[in-house]
Design an enzyme around this catalytic site. Structure first.
Site, PDB file in Angstrom:
ATOM      1  N   GLU A 131     -73.307  57.098 -58.247  1.00  0.00           N
ATOM      2  CA  GLU A 131     -74.414  57.977 -58.568  1.00  0.00           C
ATOM      3  C   GLU A 131     -75.749  57.665 -59.537  1.00  0.00           C
ATOM      4  O   GLU A 131     -75.511  57.326 -61.026  1.00  0.00           O
ATOM      5  CB  GLU A 131     -74.687  59.950 -59.044  1.00  0.00           C
ATOM      6  CG  GLU A 131     -76.101  60.145 -58.421  1.00  0.00           C
ATOM      7  CD  GLU A 131     -76.230  61.906 -58.970  1.00  0.00           C
ATOM      8  OE1 GLU A 131     -75.327  61.936 -59.248  1.00  0.00           O
ATOM      9  OE2 GLU A 131     -77.201  62.155 -58.127  1.00  0.00           O
ATOM     10  N   GLY A 271     -73.978  63.419 -68.712  1.00  0.00           N
ATOM     11  CA  GLY A 271     -73.111  64.047 -69.479  1.00  0.00           C
ATOM     12  C   GLY A 271     -71.732  64.288 -68.071  1.00  0.00           C
ATOM     13  O   GLY A 271     -70.895  64.197 -68.781  1.00  0.00           O
ATOM     14  N   GLU A 274     -69.856  64.802 -60.372  1.00  0.00           N
ATOM     15  CA  GLU A 274     -69.368  66.052 -59.336  1.00  0.00           C
ATOM     16  C   GLU A 274     -68.808  65.061 -58.273  1.00  0.00           C
ATOM     17  O   GLU A 274     -68.864  66.200 -57.291  1.00  0.00           O
ATOM     18  CB  GLU A 274     -70.588  66.733 -59.012  1.00  0.00           C
ATOM     19  CG  GLU A 274     -71.618  66.131 -57.740  1.00  0.00           C
ATOM     20  CD  GLU A 274     -72.724  65.885 -58.377  1.00  0.00           C
ATOM     21  OE1 GLU A 274     -72.837  65.061 -60.292  1.00  0.00           O
ATOM     22  OE2 GLU A 274     -73.401  65.689 -57.992  1.00  0.00           O
ATOM     23  N   GLU A 308     -70.329  70.841 -62.760  1.00  0.00           N
ATOM     24  CA  GLU A 308     -70.009  70.036 -62.110  1.00  0.00           C
ATOM     25  C   GLU A 308     -69.071  70.762 -60.935  1.00  0.00           C
ATOM     26  O   GLU A 308     -69.670  70.604 -59.503  1.00  0.00           O
ATOM     27  CB  GLU A 308     -69.694  69.256 -63.019  1.00  0.00           C
ATOM     28  CG  GLU A 308     -70.084  67.949 -64.175  1.00  0.00           C
ATOM     29  CD  GLU A 308     -71.610  67.836 -63.420  1.00  0.00           C
ATOM     30  OE1 GLU A 308     -71.741  67.297 -62.106  1.00  0.00           O
ATOM     31  OE2 GLU A 308     -72.148  67.434 -64.063  1.00  0.00           O
TER      32      GLU A 308
HETATM   33  N1  LYS Z   1     -75.488  64.653 -60.708  1.00  0.00           N
HETATM   34  C1  LYS Z   1     -74.699  64.208 -62.186  1.00  0.00           C
HETATM   35  C2  LYS Z   1     -75.130  65.805 -62.493  1.00  0.00           C
HETATM   36  O1  LYS Z   1     -74.380  66.617 -62.656  1.00  0.00           O
HETATM   37  C3  LYS Z   1     -75.619  63.542 -62.938  1.00  0.00           C
HETATM   38  C4  LYS Z   1     -75.865  62.315 -62.069  1.00  0.00           C
HETATM   39  C5  LYS Z   1     -76.287  61.009 -62.878  1.00  0.00           C
HETATM   40  C6  LYS Z   1     -76.573  59.518 -62.163  1.00  0.00           C
HETATM   41  N2  LYS Z   1     -77.417  59.280 -62.714  1.00  0.00           N
HETATM   42  O2  LYS Z   1     -76.666  65.866 -63.139  1.00  0.00           O
END
Ligand code: LYS
Length: 867
Positions: A131, A271, A274, A308
């Protein structure tokens, strides 16, 4: 309701183009199946990918597959060599039919991947972060969240270096390979976007457990870490099971695979992540024991593990159509993890913490050059939009919907949302529509929360007519202009309001939910016999800046009698702000009302220590600055110091009693955490009133500590004092923890946060420390981000702080642009500072913008900050 709003265009170079929400088009090609084959090696990993693609709709456009840093070694269509071209980094293939199988082969070098996006090496592990757009660094693919595929993955690697091979979904086969090799095949039955792909290879050990879901299915749980860290995974495992149970009970959501894996890695940009069935975490949100982690660390671990895990439904099963919808999954999931943490501990204390974070991180964003709506209209680099606005203000927007709909209708709405959109990639609009359909409540005007940036301000004044027993509440609202957005419409502000008798201290009427949806409105309350105290925006029901007309003594009285703990906290904070701001303006600021209210709080038998600890924490210098028209860091520092000194002197005995309390280090109950919180807050105030006594007490607390909360609490106070106690404690701390990288981060951070005139010297020196590194995001942020958040030190009149942070940004930008870009906003709010500092800050931003070869991440932040 105006939906499309022009954003000020940032100056762009050809490779730095903005992408607009309104330009969204469905994908030309779908990819129902992906099969990946990895020959893993840190220096050269071979990736063979096979995509089944189908034409989406009636068009003749070619297949375009995103790549980043990839060179196609082979490209086949339906088994034969195919013609292809590269458009920049995009692989373009003309296809004639309505479907095809595309095979590509690339080679990547995980150990050279310092951006930590895609497949990279961290401490002997190979792991992924996809991501938002990391998958295109692994294989050619459309790499957009509305293209969902079923994945099967084959991994092979050297067995001695990488005995454990993990990916999403279920392990379907494994075996020995040639020589020292071995392999594993994983299959994920749930279609997912590429950003949720994950894979890990390494020498890992698991803390294993099981969970029985509400329908009786057994799930194998595992938290994978280095063997020596296994004892530190207990809390994360307990948190995971609690989160799984909570999501069943509160949202009716059950886990859906036979396995749930968590892996901790040391080098991680954010952090945690997921990925379906295989969450990958920054090790600081997994590893904890009482000797190395503070209560706050424990709480953060529970919150992130839950966050998550909750994404499995709010993110994975129902995902985002495009990245402008990021808050769809993040705002909602933050709201869910906040509610979970509140239910596990104290709701009131959790709310106070969340609001403090919102004010410290999101309000400044909303009033600065990078202000953007919860659903942004454009971006140059999407990574720059993982912001407090999208996450935390996004969570406030969900919370307001629940407040307006009520718990029951909100749950119906979330059920409908999950049911209607399971397996789909959808929008924020779809979420709101589900809430409307389930509740019958019109959220038309409420949608402005998604499109209008800026923190609304509310003015409140109450008139009371004793003769008729009527009280009239006058409210007005305004939404400030932000870059590219002017002349905004009034929003829907849900304000929980109560009137409390000034004499009796009793609620005069039931709490009432006022919906302020116009610029101005009045609300009347009948049967109000005594003078009312106004308790408004209780629980921070709307994320606004409130300016209430207060009668003399009103805040003091509210701080004493308001039955709503959040409102009581607010009243005391407001009293502090008033004194602190008056002091910073050079007006004569009488500390007596603050002291009296703090004494009352300390001595109250009705309040628990955790609440007292929160209520007695003074607003930070940064928060005080945010309330002033022009920030003068020296004046704010002096004012806060003076008030702390006065409080410390006047309340020395009460504070000393609170500081003497002890809760055993292995007791992690909310009560024990509260005692420790109050202990260190009291110590800090005591030290302000009497530094010599403070230093001695802090050293004693440090030496006697049987847990990191007391130890770090004492060290933080010693850090700002001078003298031999400070040096001894820091040297001892380093000696004891120099091999533990998460604790060593604290050692850097505490020195960078010290309220001392020489902090800039110390920080410059620490940047040359052999254990400082720009390659590990946690270590870099421990020094640089903590320093930049230390207002007085960072805004050193000489400009040295700005120069230091700028040098650090430019250095790390060549290694890891995401880390660099996140630090730029600390320089970005230059317009709010007194003219000398503003000019120095601006000059450093210009130096950044003029640097050749800047990443687009930093380019976007710096250029928008200069506009
Ligand atoms: N989706 C992740 C979270 O739980 C963060 C990912 C960041 C990617 N740039 O916050």
């Amino acid at each position: 309701m105006s939906d499309v709003i022009d954003l000020a265009e940032a100056p762009v170079t050809p490779e730095h183009v903005a992408i607009y929400r309104q330009d969204y088009r469905p994908p030309d090609w779908l990819v129902p199946n992906v099969s990946l084959d990895f020959e893993l090696d840190p220096e050269r990993t071979r990736v063979r990918s096979k995509l089944r693609v189908t034409r989406n709709g009636d068009h003749d456009r070619p297949l375009r597959l995103a790549g980043n840093g990839l060179r196609p070694l082979a490209v086949k269509v339906d088994g034969s060599e195919a013609r292809w071209t590269l458009d920049g980094e995009t692989l373009v293939i003309e296809l004639t039919g309505i479907e095809a199988t595309i095979e590509t082969e690339v080679e990547i070098a995980p150990s050279a991947n310092s951006k930590l996006m895609g497949l990279y090496a961290s401490g002997g592990l190979l792991c992924t972060q996809c991501e938002s757009e990391g998958f295109r660094r692994i294989a050619f693919h459309p790499d957009r969240p509305d293209v969902l595929s079923r994945y099967s993955v084959r991994m092979s690697a050297d067995k001695s270096r990488f005995p454990i091979l993990l990916a999403n979904g279920n392990l379907v086969a494994s075996g020995a390979g040639e020589g020292n090799g071995h392999w594993a095949e994983w299959d994920d039955p749930f279609p997912k976007p590429s950003y949720l792909f994950a894979m890990v290879a390494g020498d890992l050990s698991a803390n294993r457990d099981r969970f029985t879901t509400m329908s009786g299915r057994e799930v194998d749980l595992a938290i994978w870490v280095r063997e020596k860290d296994l004892p530190k995974t207990r809390h994360a495992m307990e948190s995971l099971k609690a989160a799984m149970r909570w999501d069943e009970e509160v949202y009716g959501r059950e886990y859906d695979l036979d396995l749930f894996n968590i892996v901790a890695v040391d080098d991680f940009n954010f952090g945690a992540m997921e990925n379906k069935g295989l969450n990958i975490f920054n090790s600081r949100y997994v590893l904890a024991d009482e000797d190395t982690a503070t209560d706050a660390d424990f709480d953060n671990i529970a919150g992130v593990v839950a966050h998550e895990y909750f994404h499995n439904w709010s993110g994975d099963r129902v995902t985002c159509r495009d990245w402008f919808q990021l808050s769809l999954k993040e705002g909602f999931t933050v709201f869910r993890d906040q509610s979970f943490s509140g239910d596990m501990g104290s709701k009131a204390v959790k709310r106070i913490d969340d609001v403090r974070l919102l004010r410290a991180a999101q309000f400044p964003e909303d009033s600065g050059p990078l202000a953007h709506p919860v659903r942004p209209e454009s971006y140059i680099e999407i990574t720059n939009f993982y912001t407090a606005t999208v996450y935390n203000k996004g969570a406030e927007v969900i919370r307001m919907m629940r407040t307006i709909l009520g718990d029951e209708a909100f749950r119906k709405g979330s059920d409908l949302y999950f049911e209607r959109h399971d397996g789909q990639a959808v929008t924020c609009e779809d979420f709101v529509t589900a809430m409307e359909d389930a509740s019958g409540i019109d959220l038309g005007q409420f949608r402005l929360w998604y499109s209008q940036a800026g923190t609304p301000t509310v003015e409140a004044r109450i008139d009371h007519d004793a003769a008729s027993g009527q009280a009239t509440l006058h409210l007005s609202q305004a939404v400030p202009d932000t870059p590219g957005q002017t002349g905004k419409a009034p929003m829907v502000l849900p304000l929980k309001t109560a009137l409390i008798g000034a004499d009796s201290g009793e609620a005069l009427r039931e709490e009432r939910l006022i919906l302020l949806d116009r610029e101005e409105a009045t609300f009347t309350f009948d049967g109000i016999g005594e003078t009312p105290l106004l308790s408004i925006n209780r629980d921070f029901s709307a994320p606004v800046l409130l300016n209430a007309d207060r009668r003399p003594g009103e805040l003091e009285r509210l701080a004493e009698v308001d039955a709503n703990p959040f409102a009581r906290y607010e009243a005391l904070q407001e009293l502090m702000y008033r004194a602190l701001i008056a002091g910073a303006r050079g007006e004569d600021a009488d500390p007596a009302p603050v002291i009296a209210a703090m004494r009352g709080t300390l001595q109250s038998n009705a309040l628990d220590p955790a609440f007292k600890g929160e209520a007695l924490s003074m607003p930070t210098e940064g928060l005080i600055g945010d309330r002033m028209d022009l920030v003068d860091p020296e004046a704010i520092h002096a004012s806060r110091d003076a008030l702390r000194q006065a409080v410390g002197k006047a309340l020395a005995d009460d504070l000393a009693r609170a500081q003497e309390q002890h809760a055993s280090g292995d007791d992690l109950s909310p009560g024990a955490k509260g005692i420790r919180r109050l202990k260190s807050v009291s110590l800090g105030l005591l030290a302000a009133g009497d530094p010599a006594r403070g230093a001695a007490l802090a050293k004693a607390q440090y030496d006697a500590a049987d847990n990191m909360t007391d130890r770090q609490g004492a060290l933080a106070i010693l850090a700002s004092l001078g003298g031999p106690e400070r040096d001894a404690a820091f040297a001892g701390f380093h000696e004891r923890y120099k091999e533990d990288s998460l604790v060593l981060d604290k050692w850097f951070a505490l020195q960078a946060a010290a309220q001392r005139a020489d902090t800039i010297d110390v920080v410059e020196e620490l940047a040359r420390h052999p254990q400082f590194s720009a390659r590990n995001p946690n270590r870099w942020r421990a020094l640089v981000s903590h320093f930049a958040a230390n207002q007085w030190a960072f805004h050193h009149a000489s400009g040295r702080g700005y120069r230091f942070v700028t040098d650090m940004i430019l250095e790390v930008d060549r290694i890891n642009p995401q880390v660099a870009a996140r630090q730029v906003p600390s320089l970005g709010r230059w317009k709010r500072f007194e003219p000398n500092r503003a000019a120095l800050m601006r000059a450093e931003l210009e130096r950044i913008a003029a640097t050749p070869g800047l990443s687009k991440d930093v380019f976007e932040q710096a250029s928008k900050s200069l506009a």
